[in-house]
Enzyme design. Structure first.
Site, mmCIF file in Angstrom:
data_model
loop_
_atom_site.group_PDB
_atom_site.id
_atom_site.type_symbol
_atom_site.label_atom_id
_atom_site.label_comp_id
_atom_site.label_asym_id
_atom_site.label_seq_id
_atom_site.Cartn_x
_atom_site.Cartn_y
_atom_site.Cartn_z
ATOM 1 N N GLY A 19 -9.697 -42.453 -108.823
ATOM 2 C CA GLY A 19 -9.777 -41.562 -107.669
ATOM 3 C C GLY A 19 -11.193 -41.569 -107.120
ATOM 4 O O GLY A 19 -12.120 -42.095 -107.762
ATOM 5 N N ASN A 20 -11.379 -41.038 -105.938
ATOM 6 C CA ASN A 20 -12.721 -41.016 -105.344
ATOM 7 C C ASN A 20 -12.822 -39.934 -104.278
ATOM 8 O O ASN A 20 -11.815 -39.437 -103.778
ATOM 9 C CB ASN A 20 -13.104 -42.401 -104.803
ATOM 10 N N SER B 90 -18.125 -46.726 -107.737
ATOM 11 C CA SER B 90 -16.995 -47.400 -108.382
ATOM 12 C C SER B 90 -17.157 -47.350 -109.902
ATOM 13 O O SER B 90 -18.248 -47.584 -110.425
ATOM 14 C CB SER B 90 -16.974 -48.852 -107.896
ATOM 15 N N SER C 108 -17.338 -46.703 -104.093
ATOM 16 C CA SER C 108 -15.929 -46.746 -104.501
ATOM 17 C C SER C 108 -15.197 -47.959 -103.930
ATOM 18 O O SER C 108 -15.436 -48.370 -102.792
ATOM 19 C CB SER C 108 -15.256 -45.464 -103.996
ATOM 20 N N GLU D 257 -12.350 -47.954 -102.829
ATOM 21 C CA GLU D 257 -11.544 -47.531 -101.679
ATOM 22 C C GLU D 257 -12.411 -47.150 -100.478
ATOM 23 O O GLU D 257 -11.971 -46.408 -99.588
ATOM 24 C CB GLU D 257 -10.614 -46.368 -102.051
ATOM 25 N N HIS E 115 -9.286 -39.022 -102.787
ATOM 26 C CA HIS E 115 -8.188 -39.903 -103.176
ATOM 27 C C HIS E 115 -7.857 -39.612 -104.639
ATOM 28 O O HIS E 115 -8.735 -39.679 -105.494
ATOM 29 C CB HIS E 115 -8.615 -41.356 -102.969
ATOM 30 N N HIS F 199 -5.034 -39.677 -108.152
ATOM 31 C CA HIS F 199 -3.987 -40.407 -108.875
ATOM 32 C C HIS F 199 -3.171 -39.399 -109.675
ATOM 33 O O HIS F 199 -2.887 -39.613 -110.843
ATOM 34 C CB HIS F 199 -4.606 -41.421 -109.839
HETATM 35 ZN ZN ZN Z 1 -6.849 -45.380 -106.388
#
Ligand code: ZN
Length: 223
Positions: free
Chosen positions: A31-32, A47, A76, A78, A97, A99
């Site tokens: 996630g980020n 990341s 990240s 993403e 973001h 999970h």
């Molecule tokens: Zn992800």
């Protein structure tokens, strides 16, 4: 435009990461989180770093094109999705973001969560659509997420997780919690014959009340 200092944004992102981990919306380094500091300046988690180990200097500063401006870490994976959503939605100041388990369950079925709960319609804006599948970190996933979000505040990412957006950290954390709760209710109601959706006219009233009054009361802008 936000007038947050870079150091404030970095601290806020770390606090939010810990809050998301505590709510079990993210796990480990997955996630980020990103935040708009001003028009061409964003802070984003690095990341592959665990949230409980993050230090302010680990948070990466990028411009609106996603080019690193400051920080020692790699942003990240993403990053493209975050920047594409900020570009499509100037009203978003924070993107998370996740999970989380039930959001991932529904995303793995590649299903849309229909508009069946009032808080979901108010805060997210309607159904939580599932973006078409694309490999994590790609421009294709970024564009699929933009399409799935439409005018709403969240979407599922097929076989992956969820992306949640808001005008501030508190609202975005709330969006992330409601996405997970709605996904859980969806999993339950699907086994019980399916929920009855709220009609479009009522949904419009609910969303308008949240945007025009309730969200302002939460932000202390209305008594
Ligand atoms: Zn992800």
């Amino acid at each position: 435009m936000l007038h947050l200092q870079i150091s404030d944004a970095r601290k806020l992102i770390i606090e939010t990461g810990l809050a998301l981990a505590e709510r079990k919306l993210i796990l480990g380094s997955w996630g980020n989180i990103s935040m708009k500091i001003e028009k061409d300046c964003f802070a984003i988690t690095p990341s592959g770093r665990s949230y409980d180990q993050l230090k302010p200097d680990d948070i990466v500063i990028v411009n609106a094109e996603g080019v690193k401006m400051a920080g020692i870490r790699t942003p990240s994976t993403e990053l493209k999705m975050h920047m594409a959503l900020y570009k499509a939605h100037p009203e978003f100041n924070v993107i998370v973001h996740t999970h989380s388990t039930y959001a991932c369950a529904v995303a793995s079925m590649r299903k849309t969560i229909p508009p069946f709960i009032e808080d979901m319609i108010q805060v997210i804006g309607g159904p939580i659509r599932c973006a078409e599948y694309a490999i994590a970190g790609t421009e294709e996933l970024a564009q699929n997420a933009v399409v799935a979000i439409g005018n709403n505040n969240a979407a599922l990412l097929a076989n992956h997780g969820a992306v949640c957006c808001g005008k501030n950290m508190r609202e975005t954390l709330n969006v992330a919690s409601i996405v997970e709760k709605s996904a859980q209710i969806f999993c339950i109601t699907e086994q019980m014959g399916g929920a009855i959706n709220i009609d479009a006219k009522t949904a419009k009233i609910l969303r308008a009340f949240y945007k025009e009054h309730y969200s302002k009361r939460q932000a202390g802008e209305e008594l």
